[in-house]
Enzyme design. Structure first.
Site, PDB file in Angstrom:
ATOM      1  N   ASP A   1     -45.834   6.926 -14.546  1.00 23.24           N
ATOM      2  CA  ASP A   1     -44.471   7.358 -14.234  1.00 23.24           C
ATOM      3  C   ASP A   1     -43.670   6.248 -13.548  1.00 23.24           C
ATOM      4  O   ASP A   1     -44.163   5.130 -13.339  1.00 23.24           O
ATOM      5  CB  ASP A   1     -44.576   8.615 -13.340  1.00 23.24           C
ATOM      6  CG  ASP A   1     -43.525   9.647 -13.655  1.00 23.24           C
ATOM      7  OD1 ASP A   1     -42.450   9.267 -14.149  1.00 23.24           O
ATOM      8  OD2 ASP A   1     -43.762  10.843 -13.380  1.00 23.24           O
TER       9      ASP A   1
ATOM     10  N   ASP B   1     -36.682  14.353 -18.026  1.00 26.60           N
ATOM     11  CA  ASP B   1     -37.626  15.453 -18.296  1.00 26.60           C
ATOM     12  C   ASP B   1     -37.009  16.544 -19.164  1.00 26.60           C
ATOM     13  O   ASP B   1     -35.844  16.903 -18.989  1.00 26.60           O
ATOM     14  CB  ASP B   1     -38.068  16.090 -16.975  1.00 26.60           C
ATOM     15  CG  ASP B   1     -38.980  15.164 -16.201  1.00 26.60           C
ATOM     16  OD1 ASP B   1     -39.175  14.011 -16.628  1.00 26.60           O
ATOM     17  OD2 ASP B   1     -39.498  15.609 -15.159  1.00 26.60           O
TER      18      ASP B   1
HETATM   19  C1  GLA Z   1     -41.716  12.945 -13.645  1.00 28.33           C
HETATM   20  C2  GLA Z   1     -42.167  12.974 -15.092  1.00 28.33           C
HETATM   21  C3  GLA Z   1     -42.674  14.354 -15.438  1.00 28.33           C
HETATM   22  C4  GLA Z   1     -43.844  14.710 -14.515  1.00 28.33           C
HETATM   23  C5  GLA Z   1     -43.410  14.596 -13.058  1.00 28.33           C
HETATM   24  C6  GLA Z   1     -44.583  14.703 -12.097  1.00 28.33           C
HETATM   25  O1  GLA Z   1     -40.600  13.765 -13.448  1.00 28.33           O
HETATM   26  O2  GLA Z   1     -41.110  12.597 -15.958  1.00 28.33           O
HETATM   27  O3  GLA Z   1     -43.079  14.421 -16.780  1.00 28.33           O
HETATM   28  O4  GLA Z   1     -44.920  13.850 -14.785  1.00 28.33           O
HETATM   29  O5  GLA Z   1     -42.775  13.340 -12.794  1.00 28.33           O
HETATM   30  O6  GLA Z   1     -44.220  14.590 -10.775  1.00 28.33           O
END
Ligand code: GLA
Length: 397
Positions: free
Chosen positions: A149, A204
């Site tokens: 990430d 997301d």
């Molecule tokens: C980010 C990623 C998500 C998830 C969260 C976890 O937002 O884009 O897909 O992995 O972190 O904290």
């Protein structure tokens, strides 16, 4: 003697550089599996993950191609004095190695999550400064997939940061699929091939068919739009990743679930189910395991589909498949039904190398599992609001 030595040196250097440049054979088709984030967020534990592993096998998901069982954020709590990552002992009392062993014993592969920043997005320890140490730990545990990430990046250069972890994984000696999760900020499709096997293209996914929320999370339709022009960057071993599936997470209607899944297949997207499969209904399972639709996604040619036509909320998408076949998807984003009357051969449909007017094709409806005629026939489809019709075209001999 000197000449011979130089010759030998040349051969050795050529072999080493060819190896370094060669792409590995991981993710030759879009990775398929399950990930914990969309349904459990931080609330994960080993009991529940083992249950998911059992169900991936007993429901037929594994047989349909779902291979990776990936835990997302929140398995990690700190580091010891030597910098080794510490696992949350309350939720994972048997440790990650035991969990990976269990998942492997089911014939599945195991994926884990970390972050290029100092902290993960949920505030757990990230891998910055510990990349090689963490990669060695993952390899010892038997990790097969790493999602990495981009929170708390503290101004790092994304390309350099992801290259460091990519090198660390390669140095670990274990083949590990590397999933870049930088949300498309620096257009990873322009630089990430050879560094990672897939890269997120957007923020997301939210649990909605349409809409953008206050922190930039996108609904299914907005994500599709952001990926529509990225087809030239995808191929075997390097995929655009429009994020994990929301199919079966209780908000989308069955029609919308089907459209979401179909479009991820047209986009040659990684198919990472994100629902609690302990509570999955039959319709959701039927969508996630439609083998004919999955075959469009997993086609070995590895071409991402593109949007051939858009008139208002009505779209036609085309994905080139191997053996001269093609998938055609009518996607109705509208709130009203769309009644289509068409003779496909007359549509002048062309996308990439597919030209529908040049040949006659047999037509199969992949949701109805039915052959419905040829591209010379007149066809009629009543496509409900937010629905799709997905066809496979096979050249007639
Ligand atoms: C980010 C990623 C998500 C998830 C969260 C976890 O937002 O884009 O897909 O992995 O972190 O904290």
């Amino acid at each position: 003697m000197k000449k011979r030595f130089l010759c030998l040196l040349f051969v050795v250097c050529t072999v080493i550089s060819a190896r370094a440049n060669s792409t590995d054979s991981l993710a030759l088709t879009p990775p398929m599996g399950w990930n914990s984030w969309n349904c459990f967020s931080c609330n994960i534990n080993e009991k529940q993950i083992r249950e998911i592993a059992d169900l991936m096998v007993s429901t037929g998901m594994k047989d349909a191609g779902y291979e990776y069982l990936n835990i997302d954020d929140c398995w990690q709590v700190g580091r010891d004095n030597e910098g080794n990552i510490l696992v949350d002992e309350k939720n994972f009392p048997s440790g990650i190695k035991a969990l990976a062993d269990y998942i492997h014993s089911k014939g599945l592969k195991f994926g884990i999550y970390s972050c290029a920043g100092t902290l993960t997005c949920a505030g757990r320890p990230g891998s910055r400064g510990y990349q090689f140490q963490d990669a060695r730990t993952y390899a010892e545990w038997g990790v097969d997939y790493l999602k990495y990430d981009w929170c708390f990046d503290e101004g790092q250069n994304p390309q350099a940061a992801y290259k460091t972890m990519s090198d660390a994984l390669k140095a670990s000696g274990r083949p590990i699929v590397f999933s870049i999760c930088e949300w498309g900020n620096s257009q990873p499709w322009t630089w990430a091939k050879g560094i990672g096997h897939l890269w997120r293209t957007t923020g997301d996914i939210i649990n909605a068919f349409k809409g953008v929320n206050y922190w930039g999370g996108c609904g299914v339709v907005e994500i599709i739009d952001k990926n529509a022009d990225l087809h030239k960057y995808a191929g075997p071993g390097h995929w655009n990743d429009p994020d994990m599936l929301q199919v079966g997470n209780g908000v989308l209607t069955m029609e919308e679930n089907r459209s979401h899944f179909t479009m991820w297949c047209m986009l040659a997207a990684p198919l990472l189910a994100g629902n609690d499969i302990r509570k999955m209904d039959k319709e959701t399972l039927g969508i996630l395991t439609n083998k004919e639709v999955i075959a469009v996604n997993q086609d070995k040619l590895g071409k991402q589909g593109g949007r051939y036509m858009k008139v208002g909320e009505h779209e036609i998408w085309v994905k080139q498949l191997s053996n001269g076949e093609a998938a055609v998807c009518f996607f109705n984003r509208d709130e009203q039904p769309w009644n289509v009357e068409t003779v496909l051969q007359k549509e002048n449909l062309s996308f990439a190398d597919v030209r529908f007017w040049e040949k006659e094709y047999k037509v199969r409806d992949l949701w109805k599992h039915k052959d419905i005629g040829s591209t010379k026939d007149k066809m009629q489809f009543d496509i409900p609001a937010h629905g799709v019709v997905l066809l496979k075209l096979t050249p007639k001999q």
